[in-house]
Design an enzyme around this catalytic site. Structure first.
Site, PDB file in Angstrom:
ATOM      1  CG  HIS A 150      -0.512   0.044   2.515  1.00 15.57           C
ATOM      2  ND1 HIS A 150      -0.246   1.217   3.179  1.00 15.57           N
ATOM      3  CD2 HIS A 150      -0.227  -0.941   3.414  1.00 15.57           C
ATOM      4  CE1 HIS A 150       0.156   0.974   4.410  1.00 15.57           C
ATOM      5  NE2 HIS A 150       0.186  -0.337   4.580  1.00 15.57           N
TER       6      HIS A 150
ATOM      7  CG  ASP B 172       2.213   0.473   8.208  1.00 13.58           C
ATOM      8  OD1 ASP B 172       1.887  -0.043   7.132  1.00 13.58           O
ATOM      9  OD2 ASP B 172       1.415   0.666   9.147  1.00 13.58           O
TER      10      ASP B 172
ATOM     11  CD  GLU C 229      -3.206  -1.397   5.030  1.00 13.64           C
ATOM     12  OE1 GLU C 229      -3.118  -2.462   5.654  1.00 13.64           O
ATOM     13  OE2 GLU C 229      -2.930  -0.270   5.530  1.00 13.64           O
ATOM     14  CD  GLU C 230      -2.104   2.255   7.456  1.00  9.56           C
ATOM     15  OE1 GLU C 230      -2.918   1.775   8.261  1.00  9.56           O
ATOM     16  OE2 GLU C 230      -0.904   1.954   7.443  1.00  9.56           O
TER      17      GLU C 230
ATOM     18  CG  ASP D  59       1.440  -3.701   5.187  1.00 12.30           C
ATOM     19  OD1 ASP D  59       2.213  -2.782   5.503  1.00 12.30           O
ATOM     20  OD2 ASP D  59       0.226  -3.669   5.414  1.00 12.30           O
TER      21      ASP D  59
ATOM     22  CG  HIS E 150      -0.512   2.945  12.576  1.00 11.95           C
ATOM     23  ND1 HIS E 150      -1.784   2.412  12.687  1.00 11.95           N
ATOM     24  CD2 HIS E 150      -0.028   2.488  11.396  1.00 11.95           C
ATOM     25  CE1 HIS E 150      -2.044   1.678  11.621  1.00 11.95           C
ATOM     26  NE2 HIS E 150      -0.988   1.700  10.824  1.00 11.95           N
TER      27      HIS E 150
END
Length: 502
Positions: free
Chosen positions: A276, A288, A320-321, A349, A443
């Site tokens: 992604h 990520d 994706e997120e 990923d 994140h």
């Protein structure tokens, strides 16, 4: 060279369009005879170096800075300058090889949100784990709201769970059964001025409210540990005067999947791989999933030196997120004929977590499309042949492979870990620190260039190269596809847009 967004205007992006994979007659007598060697695993792996991967990571971080004006820090979340810049980078890199690849795009709309400020005070304390939910609306007038904390019965999924005292209060709700959005909506209908969802197992909690509702209220997540003192006081009949504040915006944006498919090779038998292109709003997303994005881009840039016998299709998913939006949309647009051309899908990923473990999705044929286990074994054989340990992780729908296996396409992938805790046994196997997250910056803003383990990234990028080359050469011994029927367990996974757990 024209940029990606000068070729596709933002107004055009707002309208969804399905990818059309052009037919390519490899037997065309007018086509030039290739003098390139057939790709091999060793040859493709030899192009991969940590130095080149790091160079790309540094460039991607500079691109992420394009999101600073809107978000106040580097980010590549969809709709941001950082993500638009990422799409341009991918497109411009691939366009240098337009004689080798068909390059196509697929546009769709998605809902995104931005939280500018937030505060939660329960009694005289502010829970350390408090995080605003993604796609949460602001508090009324984007100002502080005040009210008592009220405990909601069960999991807050039904109107009957909310006592009459919910009106004008802040609702405290247990995670589980229904989505966060459903809980926030139920709280709003009951008259709550804000909602707090607490985790049903150890650890912090964040997530998304998904599709906006006029009944949604400003919503936070907190850990189970932080919730316990408040639960006790409320059950003892104590009043907890509280306040909440969120300044946020929720909006629709247009975004893009990018796909590159080799013009050479059997166009009816394709090996597909994807990662992604977006990050969360909280940070630049270099691990990520910058590591997946850049690994695919690096391999695609070197595959052009070789011939393939089966077509290779690279994909960079958007959204994706926000709940696997890009990959879900892509698969939903495939005809049965096009679906059957994809012999397998490989998901890449988070390939370089700092406190890494070499993780392989435990994809088994008994509960997934046949061929998933053969792909799993290709990964484990690679690690074993290089004297490296590996561990299996659940194949539970958490990443972009999910839409593929639900539509009959064998799938699998590798990773190096996210917010999970590394065990002492894994320290013996891989090194690192027991008790810490595999990616301590998962994140977060600190997911920058310093947040990648280059040794793990190089190993995994070579493994991705091996997976590409192996199936680009031959599908001998790999199960044939005869149906798009889903052999995966019929479970409604949590990670799609309506029920995303981040």
């Amino acid at each position: 060279m024209k940029s990606f967004l000068s070729l596709i205007s933002l107004s055009t992006l707002a309208a969804s369009s399905a990818i059309q994979h052009p037919l390519h007659d490899v037997s065309d007598p007018q086509a030039p005879i290739s003098t390139k060697a057939l790709v091999s695993s060793r040859a493709l792996q030899d192009h991969i170096t940590a130095e080149n991967l790091l160079k790309r990571a540094k460039h991607l971080y500079e691109i992420a800075k394009l999101g600073t004006e809107q978000y106040g820090h580097p980010t590549r979340v969809i709709g941001s300058g950082g993500h638009i810049g990422t799409l341009e980078y991918i497109y411009e890199t691939l366009s240098e090889f337009s004689d080798y690849y068909y390059i196509s795009n697929q546009t769709f709309s998605a809902v995104v949100g931005d939280v500018f400020e937030s505060r939660l005070n329960l009694g005289d304390k502010s829970p350390a784990s408090a995080r605003p939910m993604s796609l949460t609306p602001p508090t009324k007038n984007r100002d502080v709201v005040y009210g008592p904390l009220v405990l909601v019965a069960n999991q807050g999924c039904d109107a009957s769970d909310y006592p009459s005292s919910t009106s004008g209060s802040i609702a405290l709700i247990l995670r589980g059964v229904c989505s966060f959005g459903a809980k926030s909506e139920a709280a709003g209908k009951a008259g709550a001025i804000a909602a707090v969802v607490y985790n049903n197992w150890p650890g912090s909690l964040s997530g998304t409210l998904e599709k906006p509702s006029k009944y949604h209220v400003a919503t936070f997540g907190i850990s189970n540990e932080d919730a316990q003192p408040y639960l006790k006081d409320l059950k003892d009949g104590k009043t907890i005067h509280s306040s909440a504040y969120i300044d946020s915006v929720v909006e629709d944006v247009a975004t893009v999947n990018i796909v590159a498919q080799t013009k050479g090779g059997d166009q009816d038998n394709c090996v597909m791989l994807g990662g992604h292109s977006d990050s969360v709003g909280e940070g630049p997303g270099i691990n990520d999933d910058g590591t997946g994005t850049l690994t695919l881009l690096e391999i695609a840039s070197h595959l052009v030196n070789y011939d393939v016998q089966n077509c290779v299709r690279f994909a960079w998913w958007a959204g994706e997120e926000e709940g696997l939006l890009g990959s879900d949309y892509y698969v939903s647009q495939l005809s049965e004929e096009e679906n059957l051309k994809i012999r397998l899908f490989m998901d890449y990923d988070m390939l370089a977590s700092p406190n890494y473990a070499y993780q392989v999705y435990d994809a088994r044929n008994a509960i997934n499309p046949v061929g998933s286990q053969e792909l799993r074994d290709l990964y484990t054989d690679f690690y074993t042949s290089h004297g490296l340990n590996y561990t299996y992780i659940p194949f539970d729908g958490r990443s972009d492979y999910d839409a593929f296996i639900k539509n009959g396409i064998p799938g699998g992938g590798i990773a190096t870990g996210a917010e999970g805790i590394k065990t002492p046994k894994e320290v013996e196997m891989f090194g690192g620190v027991a008790g810490d997250w595999y990616d301590p910056c998962y994140h977060q803003l600190c997911d920058d260039v310093s947040n990648v383990a280059l040794d793990a990234w190089e190993v995994n990028a070579k493994l991705v190269s091996h997976s590409v080359a192996a199936y680009a050469i031959s599908f001998d011994g790999f199960p044939k596809r005869t149906s798009i029927k889903n052999n995966a367990v019929g479970e409604d996974y949590l990670y799609h847009g309506p029920k995303l757990i981040v």
